[in-house]
Design a protein around this motif. Structure first.
Motif, PDB file in Angstrom:
ATOM      1  N   PHE A 281       0.830  -1.201   0.000  1.00 61.87           N
ATOM      2  CA  PHE A 281       0.000   0.000   0.000  1.00 61.87           C
ATOM      3  C   PHE A 281       0.866   1.253   0.000  1.00 61.87           C
ATOM      4  N   THR A 282       1.914   1.226   0.792  1.00 57.80           N
ATOM      5  CA  THR A 282       2.755   2.402   0.983  1.00 57.80           C
ATOM      6  C   THR A 282       3.340   2.900  -0.326  1.00 57.80           C
ATOM      7  N   THR A 283       3.782   1.983  -1.171  1.00 58.10           N
ATOM      8  CA  THR A 283       4.441   2.380  -2.410  1.00 58.10           C
ATOM      9  C   THR A 283       3.524   2.405  -3.628  1.00 58.10           C
ATOM     10  N   LYS A 284       2.368   1.721  -3.566  1.00 53.99           N
ATOM     11  CA  LYS A 284       1.554   1.547  -4.774  1.00 53.99           C
ATOM     12  C   LYS A 284       0.232   2.296  -4.781  1.00 53.99           C
ATOM     13  N   ALA A 285      -0.322   2.646  -3.638  1.00 53.71           N
ATOM     14  CA  ALA A 285      -1.696   3.147  -3.599  1.00 53.71           C
ATOM     15  C   ALA A 285      -1.817   4.619  -3.942  1.00 53.71           C
TER      16      ALA A 285
ATOM     17  N   ALA B  21     -10.352   5.618  11.625  1.00 51.01           N
ATOM     18  CA  ALA B  21     -11.141   4.860  10.664  1.00 51.01           C
ATOM     19  C   ALA B  21     -10.303   3.681  10.198  1.00 51.01           C
ATOM     20  N   ILE B  22     -10.954   2.750   9.499  1.00 54.60           N
ATOM     21  CA  ILE B  22     -10.246   1.569   9.021  1.00 54.60           C
ATOM     22  C   ILE B  22     -10.762   1.191   7.636  1.00 54.60           C
ATOM     23  N   LEU B  23      -9.852   0.780   6.770  1.00 55.09           N
ATOM     24  CA  LEU B  23     -10.199   0.307   5.437  1.00 55.09           C
ATOM     25  C   LEU B  23      -9.153  -0.693   4.983  1.00 55.09           C
ATOM     26  N   GLY B  24      -9.471  -1.428   3.914  1.00 54.33           N
ATOM     27  CA  GLY B  24      -8.519  -2.401   3.430  1.00 54.33           C
ATOM     28  C   GLY B  24      -8.960  -3.005   2.118  1.00 54.33           C
ATOM     29  N   HIS B  25      -8.149  -3.952   1.636  1.00 48.26           N
ATOM     30  CA  HIS B  25      -8.344  -4.560   0.321  1.00 48.26           C
ATOM     31  C   HIS B  25      -8.351  -6.076   0.435  1.00 48.26           C
TER      32      HIS B  25
ATOM     33  N   GLN C  25     -15.737  -2.221  -5.838  1.00 48.70           N
ATOM     34  CA  GLN C  25     -15.445  -3.530  -6.413  1.00 48.70           C
ATOM     35  C   GLN C  25     -15.322  -3.415  -7.925  1.00 48.70           C
ATOM     36  N   GLY C  26     -14.211  -3.897  -8.489  1.00 50.46           N
ATOM     37  CA  GLY C  26     -14.049  -3.916  -9.934  1.00 50.46           C
ATOM     38  C   GLY C  26     -14.825  -5.055 -10.557  1.00 50.46           C
ATOM     39  N   ASP C  27     -15.527  -4.785 -11.664  1.00 49.85           N
ATOM     40  CA  ASP C  27     -16.304  -5.867 -12.273  1.00 49.85           C
ATOM     41  C   ASP C  27     -15.467  -6.784 -13.158  1.00 49.85           C
TER      42      ASP C  27
ATOM     43  N   SER D 162      -6.037  -5.359  -8.740  1.00 51.86           N
ATOM     44  CA  SER D 162      -4.689  -4.865  -8.485  1.00 51.86           C
ATOM     45  C   SER D 162      -4.687  -3.519  -7.770  1.00 51.86           C
ATOM     46  N   TYR D 163      -3.478  -3.060  -7.424  1.00 52.05           N
ATOM     47  CA  TYR D 163      -3.340  -1.750  -6.789  1.00 52.05           C
ATOM     48  C   TYR D 163      -3.620  -0.609  -7.755  1.00 52.05           C
TER      49      TYR D 163
END
Length: 277
Positions: free
Chosen positions: A57-61, A138-142, A218-220, A256-257
């Protein structure tokens, strides 16, 4: 807490850290971004998916421009304990890199795989003690981390003002990833699994109006959509329980990211609005 490296980005400070966790009995790594401006700041905790570390996440998001603009501390921990003496599996979806954000009770995982307690106690305490927070988070994730963000928020609502997710594992009791991990970490009793199943928790009314909305992207074109993720189970549960849930099906996006980088600013704005209300 050891600072491993530091970067300046978008006017804020990004640090990679290591600290000892009582929950896992190991050193745990994470990254923490502190925005520019006048403290204190609210906190957003990001939980990553299978095979990831604190670095994905740190490098790609591409999250930090929006985080700097919105005045958010962003925390990204590793997805599991690691190191010598920590149990592992050759498969990518079990063991190190696949903690599933539960506290394992079964051998050989129980001594170290306590990711629920790590996130909700050790990580929260570390951030509040060492960084200029205002106590709101807050909280989120993948994917696996989306499952983690949703279940931890539902099971620990006093800790989080808001929750969102990208392509979460909606119902791990009803997909191959979840059935494998929950059997290994928690044993065969499916009633215990239900405590870590977002769709079942919402259906049971665990949310209880705590969150005014839950944002899901969500990606289809996600290759895991049908077999593993099953977002329709979330919408059905939310409708049955009267819980507001916004599911945005994004055309053409995969798992993907690149997908997360495209919509992370929306999620951070969603949380900033509720953290600063």
């Amino acid at each position: 807490m050891d600072v491993l490296k530091t970067h300046v980005v978008h006017g804020g400070t990004l640090r990679y850290l290591s600290h000892d966790s009582a929950a896992t009995g190991t050193a745990m790594k994470l990254s923490v971004f502190v925005p520019p401006g006048e403290a204190p700041f609210p906190v957003v905790i990001w939980l990553s998916g299978l095979t990831c570390t604190e670095d994905n996440f740190t490098t790609k998001a591409g999250a930090y421009e929006a985080a700097a603009r919105l005045g958010l501390i962003v925390v990204a921990p590793d997805t599991s304990p690691r190191g010598e003496g920590v149990a592992d599996d050759e498969a990518y979806d079990l063991g190190q890199g696949a903690g599933f954000y539960v506290d394992a009770t079964e051998a050989p995982w129980a001594p170290h795989f306590c990711m629920e307690t790590y996130v909700t106690r050790d990580l929260v305490e570390l951030i509040d003690a060492e960084f200029p927070t205002n106590g709101r988070r807050a909280i989120l994730g993948h994917s696996m981390g989306g499952h983690g963000a949703l279940t931890l928020a539902l099971n620990h609502p006093h800790l989080f003002a808001s929750v969102s997710a990208f392509a979460p594992i909606a119902s791990p009791t009803r997909c191959p990833w979840g059935e494998k991990a929950l059997t290994a970490y928690l044993g065969p009793d499916r009633e215990r699994w239900a405590q870590h199943d977002t769709a079942l928790l919402i259906e049971a009314g665990v949310a209880n109006g705590q969150f005014d909305d839950i944002l899901i992207d969500q990606g289809d074109a996600d290759g895991f959509l049908v077999e593993q993720l099953k977002p329709d189970l979330l919408t059905a549960a939310a409708e049955a329980a009267g819980q507001r849930l916004t599911l945005r099906m994004q055309p053409g996006y995969d798992h993907s990211y690149f997908f997360m980088a495209s919509f992370i600013a929306d999620h951070l704005a969603f949380h900033a609005k509720r953290l600063k209300a």
